[in-house]
Design a protein around this motif. Structure first.
Motif, PDB file in Angstrom:
ATOM      1  N   HIS A  70      -7.623  16.031   2.403  1.00 45.90           N
ATOM      2  CA  HIS A  70      -8.212  16.587   3.635  1.00 45.90           C
ATOM      3  C   HIS A  70      -8.016  15.602   4.799  1.00 45.90           C
ATOM      4  N   GLU A  71      -8.311  14.334   4.521  1.00 39.46           N
ATOM      5  CA  GLU A  71      -8.286  13.326   5.591  1.00 39.46           C
ATOM      6  C   GLU A  71      -6.858  13.043   6.056  1.00 39.46           C
ATOM      7  N   VAL A  72      -5.979  12.792   5.090  1.00 41.98           N
ATOM      8  CA  VAL A  72      -4.587  12.467   5.422  1.00 41.98           C
ATOM      9  C   VAL A  72      -3.950  13.593   6.233  1.00 41.98           C
ATOM     10  N   ARG A  73      -4.281  14.810   5.889  1.00 43.40           N
ATOM     11  CA  ARG A  73      -3.639  15.950   6.558  1.00 43.40           C
ATOM     12  C   ARG A  73      -4.377  16.393   7.825  1.00 43.40           C
ATOM     13  N   GLY A  74      -5.360  15.618   8.232  1.00 43.34           N
ATOM     14  CA  GLY A  74      -6.052  15.910   9.483  1.00 43.34           C
ATOM     15  C   GLY A  74      -6.930  17.152   9.411  1.00 43.34           C
ATOM     16  N   GLU A  75      -7.336  17.548   8.203  1.00 42.94           N
ATOM     17  CA  GLU A  75      -8.122  18.780   8.071  1.00 42.94           C
ATOM     18  C   GLU A  75      -9.573  18.604   8.532  1.00 42.94           C
ATOM     19  N   TRP A  76      -9.997  17.347   8.654  1.00 38.85           N
ATOM     20  CA  TRP A  76     -11.360  17.091   9.145  1.00 38.85           C
ATOM     21  C   TRP A  76     -11.331  16.533  10.564  1.00 38.85           C
ATOM     22  N   GLY A  77     -10.228  16.721  11.244  1.00 40.99           N
ATOM     23  CA  GLY A  77     -10.078  16.127  12.567  1.00 40.99           C
ATOM     24  C   GLY A  77      -8.985  15.079  12.518  1.00 40.99           C
ATOM     25  N   ALA A 121       3.836  14.013   7.170  1.00 34.74           N
ATOM     26  CA  ALA A 121       4.827  13.249   6.399  1.00 34.74           C
ATOM     27  C   ALA A 121       4.273  12.906   5.023  1.00 34.74           C
ATOM     28  N   PRO A 122       5.146  12.824   4.013  1.00 34.80           N
ATOM     29  CA  PRO A 122       4.672  12.368   2.704  1.00 34.80           C
ATOM     30  C   PRO A 122       4.172  10.927   2.817  1.00 34.80           C
ATOM     31  N   LEU A 123       3.276  10.548   1.929  1.00 37.74           N
ATOM     32  CA  LEU A 123       2.836   9.148   1.936  1.00 37.74           C
ATOM     33  C   LEU A 123       4.012   8.260   1.552  1.00 37.74           C
ATOM     34  N   GLN A 124       3.995   7.022   2.024  1.00 36.64           N
ATOM     35  CA  GLN A 124       5.140   6.138   1.783  1.00 36.64           C
ATOM     36  C   GLN A 124       4.666   4.704   1.575  1.00 36.64           C
ATOM     37  N   PRO A 125       5.509   3.893   0.925  1.00 40.90           N
ATOM     38  CA  PRO A 125       5.142   2.485   0.754  1.00 40.90           C
ATOM     39  C   PRO A 125       5.083   1.791   2.117  1.00 40.90           C
ATOM     40  N   LEU A 126       4.101   0.926   2.262  1.00 43.05           N
ATOM     41  CA  LEU A 126       3.871   0.271   3.548  1.00 43.05           C
ATOM     42  C   LEU A 126       3.062  -0.989   3.259  1.00 43.05           C
ATOM     43  N   THR A 127       3.076  -1.968   4.163  1.00 40.23           N
ATOM     44  CA  THR A 127       2.131  -3.074   3.974  1.00 40.23           C
ATOM     45  C   THR A 127       0.982  -2.894   4.971  1.00 40.23           C
ATOM     46  N   ILE A 128      -0.208  -3.292   4.550  1.00 38.80           N
ATOM     47  CA  ILE A 128      -1.386  -3.217   5.416  1.00 38.80           C
ATOM     48  C   ILE A 128      -2.060  -4.589   5.433  1.00 38.80           C
ATOM     49  N   GLU A 129      -2.880  -4.808   6.460  1.00 37.71           N
ATOM     50  CA  GLU A 129      -3.567  -6.091   6.564  1.00 37.71           C
ATOM     51  C   GLU A 129      -4.927  -6.034   5.869  1.00 37.71           C
ATOM     52  N   ARG A 130      -5.278  -7.139   5.257  1.00 37.06           N
ATOM     53  CA  ARG A 130      -6.637  -7.324   4.722  1.00 37.06           C
ATOM     54  C   ARG A 130      -7.220  -8.564   5.376  1.00 37.06           C
ATOM     55  N   TYR A 174      -3.609   6.699  11.855  1.00 37.56           N
ATOM     56  CA  TYR A 174      -2.403   6.391  11.069  1.00 37.56           C
ATOM     57  C   TYR A 174      -1.855   5.037  11.519  1.00 37.56           C
ATOM     58  N   PRO A 175      -1.201   4.291  10.633  1.00 35.19           N
ATOM     59  CA  PRO A 175      -1.023   4.612   9.222  1.00 35.19           C
ATOM     60  C   PRO A 175      -2.354   4.555   8.467  1.00 35.19           C
ATOM     61  N   LEU A 176      -2.448   5.382   7.450  1.00 35.23           N
ATOM     62  CA  LEU A 176      -3.690   5.513   6.699  1.00 35.23           C
ATOM     63  C   LEU A 176      -3.409   5.409   5.207  1.00 35.23           C
ATOM     64  N   ALA A 177      -3.937   4.359   4.605  1.00 38.03           N
ATOM     65  CA  ALA A 177      -3.911   4.257   3.138  1.00 38.03           C
ATOM     66  C   ALA A 177      -5.247   4.804   2.661  1.00 38.03           C
ATOM     67  N   PRO A 178      -5.244   5.956   2.030  1.00 37.80           N
ATOM     68  CA  PRO A 178      -6.523   6.507   1.567  1.00 37.80           C
ATOM     69  C   PRO A 178      -6.972   5.826   0.270  1.00 37.80           C
ATOM     70  N   GLY A 179      -7.943   6.444  -0.400  1.00 35.37           N
ATOM     71  CA  GLY A 179      -8.399   5.919  -1.678  1.00 35.37           C
ATOM     72  C   GLY A 179      -9.791   5.329  -1.605  1.00 35.37           C
ATOM     73  N   ALA A 196       0.844  -1.196   0.000  1.00 32.45           N
ATOM     74  CA  ALA A 196       0.000   0.000   0.000  1.00 32.45           C
ATOM     75  C   ALA A 196       0.875   1.241   0.000  1.00 32.45           C
ATOM     76  N   TYR A 197       0.243   2.359  -0.222  1.00 29.89           N
ATOM     77  CA  TYR A 197       0.876   3.655  -0.041  1.00 29.89           C
ATOM     78  C   TYR A 197       0.080   4.337   1.044  1.00 29.89           C
ATOM     79  N   ALA A 198       0.760   4.774   2.089  1.00 34.74           N
ATOM     80  CA  ALA A 198       0.002   5.237   3.252  1.00 34.74           C
ATOM     81  C   ALA A 198       0.683   6.430   3.908  1.00 34.74           C
TER      82      ALA A 198
END
Ligand code: NAP
Ligand code: ZN
Length: 346
Positions: A46-53, A14-23, A57-62, A6-8
């Motif tokens: 908005h979400e990644v940057r905490g603009e809505w609260g 911080a810039p988004l970065q490669p990461l593994t996430i669980e499914r 994290y880690p957060l893979a958006p999309g 994932a990219y999260a």
């Protein structure tokens, strides 16, 4: 639990970065999807940057996801391996409350589970489509019509339904004058859909820099909101104004451009709340919000886009360009949706 690439984001700054996430493992009603494309919605930023609260994290958006079914649970009836599918902003809800029964799962009175950064019914934090695979309960998986390529269809999963739903609800169609404010990801799809519904469309953009492109999308007029004359000349002109702007707008100025009984619908979700104004009541104008769309509505939108050959105008990017794409989105330098080529994550 299986992990996927994932990219999260790991923090709001911080810039988004490669990461593994669980499914999760595929349950009886689950569909596992090999993601092919994921749009970058301004909501991701908005979400990644905490603009809505505060975000998780880690957060893979999309949440503009298209792909191909890789596995189905034993009780899945509507999908088979190989099907072309999409997932939007929602991945679960109770399925039984009034809102769910009405097809408005986003207003589920128990819990609408958002595609990323939300707590799922099993307690897990959801992770979005900047990843190679996702597991989603069948009820929240959409069929992508054969006529729509998976890349250009991806943005329809949010930008499409978020604009289609209010345009339909507020009667965009033949004989109606519709203004679309902001020609970004949502705005450009709104122009195409409003035009396909038969409305006469005007784009209200900050400048005339995208005028030619906006007209090519089906608008018949294109005005700059940086020019005060626009607001004078278009006073009372529109039956419907759909704002897709990601920043607070001087609502009063826009309300003046509504006809009697006209409605201004705001789908833009800036960090600051905008104020209401007296113009809402003195000519019985309506200011409404709209929050994505339900699942049946989303399928209806996809079928509509399939029939009309509507897909997004996209710039496909490899995953390593996500942060650069964010900066360009923030600078309104997007024509008109970045879509991540998820094969670059594999
Ligand atoms: P986007 O691609 O960045 O487009 C937003 C457009 O707004 C820009 O292209 C720009 O258009 C205009 N704009 C930006 N800053 C502005 C400013 N300061 N003043 C005036 N106009 C400005 O974003 P998007 O992905 O389409 O999303 C738009 C908004 O909708 C975001 O806030 C997003 O979170 C929200 N959203 C809401 C829902 C919902 O369910 N309600 C669903 C999805 C997204 P011009 O260059 O043409 O002026
Ligand atoms: Zn979105």
């Amino acid at each position: 639990m299986p992990t996927v690439n994932a990219y999260a984001a790991v923090s709001p700054t911080a810039p988004l970065q490669p990461l593994t996430i669980e499914r999760r493992e595929v349950g009886p009603r689950d569909v596992r999807i090999d993601i092919k494309y994921t749009g970058i919605c301004h909501s991701d930023i908005h979400e990644v940057r905490g603009e809505w609260g505060e975000a998780h994290y880690p957060l893979a958006p999309g949440h503009e996801i298209t792909g191909v079914v890789a596995e189905v649970g034993a009780e899945v009836t509507r999908f088979a391996v190989g099907d072309r599918v999409g997932v939007g902003c929602l991945v679960d809800s109770c399925g039984e409350c009034d809102a769910c029964v009405r097809g408005q799962e986003q207003f589920c009175s128990v819990k609408a589970v958002w595609t990323y950064g939300d707590t799922d019914f099993d307690g897990a934090i959801t992770q979005g489509g900047y990843s190679t695979q996702i597991v989603v309960t069948e009820r929240f998986v959409l069929h992508v019509p054969d006529a729509l390529p998976l890349d250009t269809a991806a943005p329809l999963m949010c930008a499409g339904v978020t604009t289609y739903a209010p345009l339909r609800r507020w009667g965009a169609g033949p004989g109606k004058k519709v203004a679309v404010v902001g020609l970004g990801g949502l705005g450009h799809v709104a122009v195409k859909i409003a035009r396909a519904l038969g409305a006469e469309v005007t784009v209200l953009s900050q400048s005339l820099s995208k005028k030619e492109a906006g007209l090519a999308l089906g608008a018949s007029d294109y005005r700059a909101t940086s020019d005060p004359a626009t607001f004078e000349e278009l006073a009372g002109a529109f039956d419907l104004i759909l704002s897709t702007v990601s920043a607070p707008l001087p609502m009063d100025d826009y309300l003046r451009m509504l006809a009697v009984g006209g409605a201004m619908i705001n789908v833009g979700s800036p960090p600051d709340e905008s104020s209401l104004h007296i113009r809402l009541l003195n000519r019985q104008r309506v200011l409404a919000g709209s929050l994505i769309g339900g699942i049946a509505e989303t399928q209806e939108m996809l079928d509509f886009c399939g029939e009309h050959g509507i897909g997004a105008e996209i710039e496909a990017i490899p995953a390593e360009q996500i942060n650069e794409a964010y900066e360009r989105v923030l600078a309104s330098d997007v024509r008109y949706r970045f879509v991540i080529d998820i094969s670059t994550l594999a």
